[in-house]
Design a protein around this motif. Structure first.
Motif, PDB file in Angstrom:
ATOM      1  N   ASP A  41     -13.883  -4.651  -8.333  1.00  0.00           N
ATOM      2  CA  ASP A  41     -13.919  -4.178  -9.713  1.00  0.00           C
ATOM      3  C   ASP A  41     -12.566  -3.627 -10.136  1.00  0.00           C
ATOM      4  O   ASP A  41     -12.146  -2.564  -9.686  1.00  0.00           O
ATOM      5  N   ARG A  42     -11.884  -4.395 -10.975  1.00  0.00           N
ATOM      6  CA  ARG A  42     -10.650  -3.982 -11.647  1.00  0.00           C
ATOM      7  C   ARG A  42      -9.585  -3.458 -10.680  1.00  0.00           C
ATOM      8  O   ARG A  42      -8.973  -2.429 -10.931  1.00  0.00           O
ATOM      9  N   ILE A  43      -9.339  -4.205  -9.587  1.00  0.00           N
ATOM     10  CA  ILE A  43      -8.320  -3.742  -8.644  1.00  0.00           C
ATOM     11  C   ILE A  43      -6.925  -4.134  -9.126  1.00  0.00           C
ATOM     12  O   ILE A  43      -6.733  -5.161  -9.772  1.00  0.00           O
ATOM     13  N   SER A  44      -5.984  -3.277  -8.811  1.00  0.00           N
ATOM     14  CA  SER A  44      -4.576  -3.527  -9.107  1.00  0.00           C
ATOM     15  C   SER A  44      -3.756  -3.157  -7.889  1.00  0.00           C
ATOM     16  O   SER A  44      -4.096  -2.231  -7.151  1.00  0.00           O
ATOM     17  N   LYS A  45      -2.675  -3.905  -7.699  1.00  0.00           N
ATOM     18  CA  LYS A  45      -1.759  -3.627  -6.599  1.00  0.00           C
ATOM     19  C   LYS A  45      -0.353  -3.981  -7.041  1.00  0.00           C
ATOM     20  O   LYS A  45      -0.072  -5.102  -7.443  1.00  0.00           O
ATOM     21  N   THR A  46       0.532  -2.972  -7.003  1.00  0.00           N
ATOM     22  CA  THR A  46       1.947  -3.174  -7.292  1.00  0.00           C
ATOM     23  C   THR A  46       2.728  -2.715  -6.067  1.00  0.00           C
ATOM     24  O   THR A  46       2.501  -1.621  -5.556  1.00  0.00           O
ATOM     25  N   PHE A  47       3.631  -3.552  -5.602  1.00  0.00           N
ATOM     26  CA  PHE A  47       4.443  -3.204  -4.442  1.00  0.00           C
ATOM     27  C   PHE A  47       5.592  -2.286  -4.843  1.00  0.00           C
ATOM     28  O   PHE A  47       5.934  -2.181  -6.027  1.00  0.00           O
ATOM     29  N   SER A  48       6.182  -1.626  -3.859  1.00  0.00           N
ATOM     30  CA  SER A  48       7.233  -0.638  -4.131  1.00  0.00           C
ATOM     31  C   SER A  48       8.457  -1.242  -4.815  1.00  0.00           C
ATOM     32  O   SER A  48       9.201  -0.535  -5.490  1.00  0.00           O
ATOM     33  N   ASN A  49       8.643  -2.562  -4.694  1.00  0.00           N
ATOM     34  CA  ASN A  49       9.773  -3.212  -5.361  1.00  0.00           C
ATOM     35  C   ASN A  49       9.459  -3.591  -6.807  1.00  0.00           C
ATOM     36  O   ASN A  49      10.266  -4.236  -7.486  1.00  0.00           O
ATOM     37  N   GLY A  50       8.275  -3.183  -7.282  1.00  0.00           N
ATOM     38  CA  GLY A  50       7.887  -3.431  -8.669  1.00  0.00           C
ATOM     39  C   GLY A  50       7.105  -4.705  -8.900  1.00  0.00           C
ATOM     40  O   GLY A  50       6.651  -4.972 -10.016  1.00  0.00           O
ATOM     41  N   VAL A  51       6.914  -5.524  -7.870  1.00  0.00           N
ATOM     42  CA  VAL A  51       6.167  -6.774  -8.010  1.00  0.00           C
ATOM     43  C   VAL A  51       4.676  -6.461  -8.161  1.00  0.00           C
ATOM     44  O   VAL A  51       4.082  -5.788  -7.321  1.00  0.00           O
ATOM     45  N   VAL A  52       4.096  -6.947  -9.265  1.00  0.00           N
ATOM     46  CA  VAL A  52       2.665  -6.773  -9.519  1.00  0.00           C
ATOM     47  C   VAL A  52       1.942  -7.953  -8.881  1.00  0.00           C
ATOM     48  O   VAL A  52       2.065  -9.089  -9.347  1.00  0.00           O
ATOM     49  N   ALA A  53       1.200  -7.686  -7.820  1.00  0.00           N
ATOM     50  CA  ALA A  53       0.485  -8.749  -7.113  1.00  0.00           C
ATOM     51  C   ALA A  53      -0.903  -8.970  -7.695  1.00  0.00           C
ATOM     52  O   ALA A  53      -1.374 -10.106  -7.780  1.00  0.00           O
ATOM     53  N   LEU A  54      -1.572  -7.883  -8.086  1.00  0.00           N
ATOM     54  CA  LEU A  54      -2.913  -7.953  -8.671  1.00  0.00           C
ATOM     55  C   LEU A  54      -2.972  -6.997  -9.846  1.00  0.00           C
ATOM     56  O   LEU A  54      -2.496  -5.871  -9.749  1.00  0.00           O
ATOM     57  N   SER A  55      -3.551  -7.452 -10.941  1.00  0.00           N
ATOM     58  CA  SER A  55      -3.625  -6.621 -12.130  1.00  0.00           C
ATOM     59  C   SER A  55      -5.015  -6.697 -12.744  1.00  0.00           C
ATOM     60  O   SER A  55      -5.406  -7.739 -13.291  1.00  0.00           O
ATOM     61  N   ASP A  56      -5.780  -5.601 -12.577  1.00  0.00           N
ATOM     62  CA  ASP A  56      -7.088  -5.485 -13.206  1.00  0.00           C
ATOM     63  C   ASP A  56      -8.010  -6.660 -12.850  1.00  0.00           C
ATOM     64  O   ASP A  56      -8.680  -7.228 -13.699  1.00  0.00           O
ATOM     65  N   PHE A  57      -8.028  -7.025 -11.585  1.00  0.00           N
ATOM     66  CA  PHE A  57      -8.765  -8.191 -11.094  1.00  0.00           C
ATOM     67  C   PHE A  57     -10.197  -7.808 -10.714  1.00  0.00           C
ATOM     68  O   PHE A  57     -10.428  -6.839 -10.008  1.00  0.00           O
ATOM     69  N   THR A  58     -11.151  -8.597 -11.194  1.00  0.00           N
ATOM     70  CA  THR A  58     -12.570  -8.375 -10.914  1.00  0.00           C
ATOM     71  C   THR A  58     -13.209  -9.683 -10.469  1.00  0.00           C
ATOM     72  O   THR A  58     -12.937 -10.739 -11.050  1.00  0.00           O
ATOM     73  N   THR A  59     -14.040  -9.587  -9.443  1.00  0.00           N
ATOM     74  CA  THR A  59     -14.841 -10.743  -9.038  1.00  0.00           C
ATOM     75  C   THR A  59     -16.060 -10.259  -8.273  1.00  0.00           C
ATOM     76  O   THR A  59     -16.073  -9.145  -7.750  1.00  0.00           O
TER      77      THR A  59
END
Length: 141
Positions: free
Chosen positions: A18-36
């Motif tokens: 439910d609405r997961i987000s993950k941004t790495f320390s270098n600023g790369v957004v890997a997951l943004s508000d992802f739900t499944t």
């Protein structure tokens, strides 16, 4: 009334993201508000271009990567900071890494058997039977 119907529908989910987000320390957004929602016995394939977040998503499902926000529940167990929850989930969730390392002194069968014997407390014979069934499914004998 709709909430109860929604909850009943979701009771067949084995994985709820439910609405997961993950941004790495270098600023790369890997997951943004992802739900499944993945239902019990459902087969799911995760595909996409390089850098789209596939591996990060799978690492998050196994608790190998912390999420910045949102929630993950696997078979009713919340994947949170509780170490015991993470261990329980890891007993049930398997993952093949892109750059995996097998024990070079062991056969493929013995590498697969290892977790079944150590984590699942199966005998060598039980583990081997399960492993051979799995290998047969992918035409490896």
């Amino acid at each position: 009334m709709q909430d109860k119907q929604f909850d009943a529908k979701r009771s067949s989910d084995i994985i709820t993201v439910d609405r997961i987000s993950k941004t790495f320390s270098n600023g790369v957004v890997a997951l943004s508000d992802f739900t499944t929602h993945i239902r019990r016995s459902e087969v799911v394939v995760v595909i996409g271009p390089s850098g789209s977040g596939k591996s990060t998503f799978l690492r998050c499902l196994n608790g190998l990567e912390d999420i910045d926000s949102g929630s993950i529940v696997v078979d009713g167990i919340p994947l949170d900071d509780n170490k015991n929850n993470r261990l329980e989930i890891r007993k049930e969730v398997g993952m093949v890494f892109q750059q995996f390392n097998l024990f070079p002194h062991m056969t493929v069968r013995d590498n697969i058997n290892l977790a079944k014997q150590l984590v699942r407390k199966k005998t060598r014979a039980e583990a081997t039977e399960m492993t051979m069934d799995l290998l047969a499914k992918v035409n490896i004998t």
